[in-house]
Scaffold this active site. Structure first.
Site, PDB file in Angstrom:
ATOM      1  N   HIS A 194       0.838  -1.207   0.000  1.00 50.79           N
ATOM      2  CA  HIS A 194       0.000   0.000   0.000  1.00 50.79           C
ATOM      3  C   HIS A 194       0.868   1.251   0.000  1.00 50.79           C
ATOM      4  O   HIS A 194       2.071   1.198   0.252  1.00 50.79           O
ATOM      5  CB  HIS A 194      -0.891   0.025   1.250  1.00 50.79           C
ATOM      6  N   ASP A 207       0.544   4.846   2.136  1.00 49.49           N
ATOM      7  CA  ASP A 207      -0.197   5.174   3.359  1.00 49.49           C
ATOM      8  C   ASP A 207      -1.432   6.045   3.089  1.00 49.49           C
ATOM      9  O   ASP A 207      -1.339   7.081   2.421  1.00 49.49           O
ATOM     10  CB  ASP A 207       0.720   5.880   4.362  1.00 49.49           C
ATOM     11  N   HIS A 226       4.729   0.185   0.088  1.00 54.52           N
ATOM     12  CA  HIS A 226       5.504  -0.629   1.022  1.00 54.52           C
ATOM     13  C   HIS A 226       4.636  -1.737   1.621  1.00 54.52           C
ATOM     14  O   HIS A 226       3.406  -1.689   1.579  1.00 54.52           O
ATOM     15  CB  HIS A 226       6.136   0.232   2.120  1.00 54.52           C
ATOM     16  N   ARG A 241       5.068   5.713  14.174  1.00 54.09           N
ATOM     17  CA  ARG A 241       5.211   6.398  12.890  1.00 54.09           C
ATOM     18  C   ARG A 241       4.681   7.816  12.998  1.00 54.09           C
ATOM     19  O   ARG A 241       3.691   8.054  13.690  1.00 54.09           O
ATOM     20  CB  ARG A 241       4.405   5.643  11.820  1.00 54.09           C
TER      21      ARG A 241
HETATM   22  C1  SIN Z   1       3.328   0.864   7.844  1.00 53.11           C
HETATM   23  O1  SIN Z   1       2.624   0.524   6.905  1.00 53.11           O
HETATM   24  O2  SIN Z   1       3.531   2.032   8.132  1.00 53.11           O
HETATM   25  C2  SIN Z   1       4.045  -0.188   8.662  1.00 53.11           C
HETATM   26  C3  SIN Z   1       5.371  -0.522   8.078  1.00 53.11           C
HETATM   27  C4  SIN Z   1       6.189  -1.425   8.954  1.00 53.11           C
HETATM   28  O3  SIN Z   1       5.790  -1.713  10.081  1.00 53.11           O
HETATM   29  O4  SIN Z   1       7.264  -1.840   8.516  1.00 53.11           O
END
Ligand code: SIN
Length: 275
Positions: free
Chosen positions: A101, A103, A251, A266
């Site tokens: 995805h 974000d 990612h 995050r």
């Molecule tokens: C996310 O999608 O922000 C999580 C990524 C992760 O935990 O590596």
């Protein structure tokens, strides 16, 4: 391009660089911030090692790159709504970001970038994969590029956040989640490069196409966009940071470490309406 205040070591020819020479627990110089902007534009995702930092330092680092975003489903703990906790352990029934995805692509103005800091990581596993959507777009045939020209796709948060909440045992209280239509190919506002902008998690359909055709095209694009040759894979250590540009990167977090703990937070930076 040369850097004077930071060290930048590319990790693949297409995407990803390790950055050294900054300490995020301290304020950065204007030159360092400028060069980090430059490095992000050049490499799409930056990785930093050994950066223990508290919530305030994390938010300060994020604010060098824009206003901070508040997650539509999971606003952060008291006093820090802009913090998104990222945590998995033996009691978890899901992890954040398990499917490819970009974000919160369901927002009308989806986040420009995200900065993930992990203080606790499993002894092995828990890597994150990043795929360059510039590289994916550039590798499409000229015929496919012209077919995609002008198409938009719908991105919805509804099925994503309801699925996640159900797995975590969180009751729905009539809350609605964002939904937006974005160009299938977007132009990055800084670099002006074109990037694919559909993903397997949030994108529900391509607008205005017959159902079967739209489904087949979307499936092809989501598969193609995440091919190995467009990827970089990050192996975390305690206190590592990954800083990615959601406008040109997808990612996926791997959950191969159950029942170990992986934990951090995050900070996400607001973006503009894709064009
Ligand atoms: C996310 O999608 O922000 C999580 C990524 C992760 O935990 O590596």
């Amino acid at each position: 391009m040369g850097y004077e205040s930071i060290d930048v070591s590319p990790m693949t020819p297409r995407i990803g660089a390790e950055v050294a020479g900054v300490t995020l627990a301290n304020p950065l110089s204007n030159r360092q911030v400028e060069e980090l902007h430059q490095a992000l534009a050049e490499h799409q995702v930056l990785f930093l090692r050994d950066q223990p930092m508290d919530v305030d330092a994390h938010k300060r680092f994020g604010r060098y790159f824009g206003e901070l975003h508040i997650h539509p489903s999971t606003p952060g703990p008291d006093g820090h709504p802009e913090i998104l906790p990222i945590h998995a352990d033996a009691n978890s029934r899901r992890i954040a970001g398990e499917y490819w995805h970009s974000d919160v692509s369901c927002d009308e103005e989806p986040p420009a970038a995200s900065i993930l800091y992990l203080h606790t990581v499993p002894p092995v596993g828990g890597d994150t994969l990043f795929a360059s959507q510039y590289a994916a777009y550039e590798a499409l045939s000229p015929r496919m590029k012209s077919y995609l020209e002008g198409l938009t796709a719908t991105h919805s948060g509804d099925h994503v956040y309801r699925r996640n909440n159900a797995l975590m045992g969180i009751k729905e209280t009539g809350k609605t989640y964002p939904r937006a239509s974005h160009p299938v190919v977007r132009t990055h506002p800084v670099t002006k490069r074109k990037a694919l902008y559909v993903n397997g998690d949030f994108t529900t359909h391509i607008d205005g196409l017959p159902r079967e055709e739209g489904r087949a095209v979307l499936e092809f694009l989501c598969e193609f966009a995440t091919r190995e040759e467009f990827q970089v894979r990050f192996r975390w250590q305690p206190h590592s940071v990954a800083f990615w540009d959601n406008r040109c990167v997808q990612h996926q977090a791997l959950w191969d470490y159950y029942p170990q703990t992986r934990s951090g937070r995050r900070v996400t930076i607001k973006g503009d309406r894709p064009f």
